[in-house]
Scaffold this motif. Structure first.
Motif, PDB file in Angstrom:
ATOM      1  N   SER A 177      11.002   5.030  16.324  1.00 30.17           N
ATOM      2  CA  SER A 177      11.224   5.619  15.007  1.00 30.17           C
ATOM      3  C   SER A 177      11.930   4.642  14.063  1.00 30.17           C
ATOM      4  N   SER A 178      12.869   3.832  14.573  1.00 29.08           N
ATOM      5  CA  SER A 178      13.539   2.866  13.703  1.00 29.08           C
ATOM      6  C   SER A 178      12.590   1.750  13.293  1.00 29.08           C
ATOM      7  N   THR A 179      11.684   1.376  14.167  1.00 27.71           N
ATOM      8  CA  THR A 179      10.687   0.365  13.833  1.00 27.71           C
ATOM      9  C   THR A 179       9.728   0.881  12.770  1.00 27.71           C
ATOM     10  N   SER A 180       9.304   2.123  12.883  1.00 22.78           N
ATOM     11  CA  SER A 180       8.387   2.681  11.892  1.00 22.78           C
ATOM     12  C   SER A 180       9.083   2.859  10.547  1.00 22.78           C
ATOM     13  N   LYS A 181      10.400   3.183  10.563  1.00 22.74           N
ATOM     14  CA  LYS A 181      11.157   3.289   9.314  1.00 22.74           C
ATOM     15  C   LYS A 181      11.257   1.928   8.640  1.00 22.74           C
ATOM     16  N   SER A 182      11.481   0.892   9.426  1.00 23.52           N
ATOM     17  CA  SER A 182      11.556  -0.465   8.877  1.00 23.52           C
ATOM     18  C   SER A 182      10.224  -0.881   8.275  1.00 23.52           C
ATOM     19  N   ASN A 183       9.142  -0.576   8.977  1.00 26.06           N
ATOM     20  CA  ASN A 183       7.815  -0.897   8.460  1.00 26.06           C
ATOM     21  C   ASN A 183       7.533  -0.138   7.172  1.00 26.06           C
ATOM     22  N   SER A 184       7.960   1.115   7.111  1.00 22.93           N
ATOM     23  CA  SER A 184       7.751   1.925   5.923  1.00 22.93           C
ATOM     24  C   SER A 184       8.514   1.347   4.736  1.00 22.93           C
ATOM     25  N   LYS A 185       9.751   0.926   4.977  1.00 25.69           N
ATOM     26  CA  LYS A 185      10.548   0.324   3.908  1.00 25.69           C
ATOM     27  C   LYS A 185       9.934  -0.989   3.438  1.00 25.69           C
ATOM     28  N   LEU A 186       9.434  -1.780   4.373  1.00 23.15           N
ATOM     29  CA  LEU A 186       8.791  -3.038   4.003  1.00 23.15           C
ATOM     30  C   LEU A 186       7.528  -2.797   3.176  1.00 23.15           C
ATOM     31  N   LYS A 187       6.757  -1.783   3.554  1.00 30.22           N
ATOM     32  CA  LYS A 187       5.549  -1.459   2.794  1.00 30.22           C
ATOM     33  C   LYS A 187       5.903  -1.015   1.383  1.00 30.22           C
ATOM     34  N   LYS A 188       6.949  -0.201   1.249  1.00 32.48           N
ATOM     35  CA  LYS A 188       7.382   0.243  -0.081  1.00 32.48           C
ATOM     36  C   LYS A 188       7.850  -0.944  -0.918  1.00 32.48           C
ATOM     37  N   LEU A 189       8.608  -1.838  -0.301  1.00 27.37           N
ATOM     38  CA  LEU A 189       9.094  -3.015  -0.999  1.00 27.37           C
ATOM     39  C   LEU A 189       7.934  -3.905  -1.449  1.00 27.37           C
ATOM     40  N   ALA A 190       6.975  -4.108  -0.568  1.00 28.47           N
ATOM     41  CA  ALA A 190       5.811  -4.937  -0.906  1.00 28.47           C
ATOM     42  C   ALA A 190       4.996  -4.298  -2.026  1.00 28.47           C
ATOM     43  N   THR A 191       4.841  -2.979  -1.973  1.00 30.16           N
ATOM     44  CA  THR A 191       4.102  -2.276  -3.021  1.00 30.16           C
ATOM     45  C   THR A 191       4.801  -2.404  -4.359  1.00 30.16           C
ATOM     46  N   ARG A 192       6.114  -2.234  -4.361  1.00 29.63           N
ATOM     47  CA  ARG A 192       6.882  -2.370  -5.602  1.00 29.63           C
ATOM     48  C   ARG A 192       6.794  -3.788  -6.146  1.00 29.63           C
ATOM     49  N   ALA A 193       6.866  -4.773  -5.273  1.00 28.46           N
ATOM     50  CA  ALA A 193       6.779  -6.167  -5.701  1.00 28.46           C
ATOM     51  C   ALA A 193       5.407  -6.454  -6.311  1.00 28.46           C
ATOM     52  N   LEU A 194       4.366  -5.942  -5.700  1.00 23.20           N
ATOM     53  CA  LEU A 194       3.014  -6.142  -6.211  1.00 23.20           C
ATOM     54  C   LEU A 194       2.842  -5.471  -7.569  1.00 23.20           C
ATOM     55  N   CYS A 195       3.313  -4.247  -7.690  1.00 26.59           N
ATOM     56  CA  CYS A 195       3.213  -3.532  -8.973  1.00 26.59           C
ATOM     57  C   CYS A 195       4.005  -4.248 -10.058  1.00 26.59           C
ATOM     58  N   SER A 196       5.169  -4.751  -9.718  1.00 28.79           N
ATOM     59  CA  SER A 196       5.980  -5.486 -10.690  1.00 28.79           C
ATOM     60  C   SER A 196       5.269  -6.754 -11.139  1.00 28.79           C
ATOM     61  N   ALA A 197       4.662  -7.458 -10.204  1.00 27.46           N
ATOM     62  CA  ALA A 197       3.936  -8.680 -10.554  1.00 27.46           C
ATOM     63  C   ALA A 197       2.775  -8.382 -11.494  1.00 27.46           C
ATOM     64  N   VAL A 198       2.055  -7.289 -11.230  1.00 28.48           N
ATOM     65  CA  VAL A 198       0.937  -6.909 -12.095  1.00 28.48           C
ATOM     66  C   VAL A 198       1.446  -6.560 -13.487  1.00 28.48           C
ATOM     67  N   LEU A 199       2.538  -5.798 -13.561  1.00 31.45           N
ATOM     68  CA  LEU A 199       3.088  -5.421 -14.861  1.00 31.45           C
ATOM     69  C   LEU A 199       3.592  -6.634 -15.643  1.00 31.45           C
TER      70      LEU A 199
END
Length: 85
Positions: free
Chosen positions: A5-27
């Motif tokens: 569960s802690s590994t999946s939480k870490s992966n989820s946070k990384l995915k959110k961070l990557a998504t935010r970074a990508l959206c910011s770059a596009v904007l």
């Protein structure tokens, strides 16, 4: 040890961070892409001139003597007579 569960939480946070970074770059890239026709040979329309003024003011406003007068000169609308091919 790490639990599943802690590994999946870490992966989820990384995915959110990557998504935010990508959206910011596009904007951030969108205004630069919109200004490409104006950057090639100078703005041809009032809309391109407005984008040019907005970008230069945002990125260079007040830096190293880059005044509104300089921005106006760089972003002046180019007519067909202004360009020589």
């Amino acid at each position: 040890m790490f639990s599943a569960s802690s590994t999946s939480k870490s992966n989820s946070k990384l995915k959110k961070l990557a998504t935010r970074a990508l959206c910011s770059a596009v904007l951030l890239a969108t205004p630069l892409l919109a200004a490409q026709p104006a950057a090639a040979e100078g703005p041809k329309t009032p809309q391109e001139a407005a984008v040019c003024r907005g970008l230069l003011t945002t990125f260079f406003g007040g830096a190293a003597g880059f005044t509104q007068q300089n921005v106006g000169a760089v972003c002046a609308i180019q007519t067909d007579a202004d360009t020589s091919d």
